[in-house]
Design a protein around this motif. Sequence first.
Motif, short mmCIF file in Angstrom:
data_model
loop_
_atom_site.label_atom_id
_atom_site.label_comp_id
_atom_site.label_asym_id
_atom_site.label_seq_id
_atom_site.Cartn_x
_atom_site.Cartn_y
_atom_site.Cartn_z
N UNK A 198 0.83 -1.21 0.00
CA UNK A 198 0.00 0.00 0.00
C UNK A 198 0.87 1.26 0.00
N UNK A 199 0.31 2.33 -0.53
CA UNK A 199 1.01 3.59 -0.70
C UNK A 199 1.32 4.22 0.66
N UNK A 200 2.60 4.39 1.01
CA UNK A 200 2.94 4.94 2.33
C UNK A 200 2.61 6.42 2.49
N UNK A 201 2.27 7.10 1.40
CA UNK A 201 1.84 8.49 1.55
C UNK A 201 0.38 8.57 2.00
N UNK A 202 -0.36 7.47 1.83
CA UNK A 202 -1.78 7.44 2.21
C UNK A 202 -2.04 6.63 3.47
N UNK A 203 -1.21 5.63 3.72
CA UNK A 203 -1.41 4.74 4.87
C UNK A 203 -0.18 4.74 5.76
N UNK A 212 -3.42 2.86 9.21
CA UNK A 212 -4.52 3.80 9.08
C UNK A 212 -4.36 4.68 7.85
N UNK A 213 -5.49 4.98 7.20
CA UNK A 213 -5.51 5.90 6.07
C UNK A 213 -5.60 7.34 6.59
#
Length: 257
Positions: A198-203, A212-213
């Motif tokens: 998952x994208x570490x800038x969003x989660x 968490x998002x």
Amino acid sequence: MNAIIIEDEKLVARELTYKIAEIDENVKILEVLPSVKTALRWLGENAEPDLVFADIQLADGVSFEIFDKFQLNCPIIFTTSYNEYAIRAFKVNGIDYLLKPVEPEELAKAIGKAKELNKTKAKTPLDLNSLVEMLQVGNMSKPIYKEHFLANHRNSWIPVKVNDIAFFYYEAIIYLVTKTNEKYTLDMSSMDELEELIDPTKFYRVNRQYIVCIDVIQSVRSVENSKLIVKLKNPHQNTEIDISRHKAPTFKKWLEK
């Protein structure tokens, strides 16, 4: 170069062998290994090859299990139908990541990379991992993250878009909770594996149990010992998550990006 193919589909393995022979007759396929188990046995009984061609999802597991057991120095070319493992692939000497059906032109480029790596390795003791990083420049300029997950609910599979996910949490198994408060389970072995997809800038992995998002964070407050408490937006207003004093500074930096 002596090479092995790790692939559980006979027709795919046969086609890949043919394409390799067409591209470079000096690449000798020593063995086609159809499973994690057979690959582990072969690597335990034979000298390390010069090159590995590996599918990722095999009948009895994923090929990363092989490379966790054997820390190979040779380059690995991954051939797979799934794009979500790209980041993990480049952490285990992966020099290319080819999606099936494998295009001859892309395969030829990957074999060319492997030849250059082995040639340079023969001339200098420079660590292969450093060489892999050099050849990967530009190849991973934009990491590939999952766009949806296949979740489980009442004996059914449900595709859930990543943009609809509020948070993940672990409690014996991994749960996915959507922004509308729907809850599903995931067939994943660990939160570490999930975090790579998952994208570490969003989660953000706020602790061992929660990812968490940023979209669902309502507020963050400080408590004793410099810990933080994260409160989520409706309909998750009753969910509060602890963040340790150790992780608090990096979490704050992530929120500010």
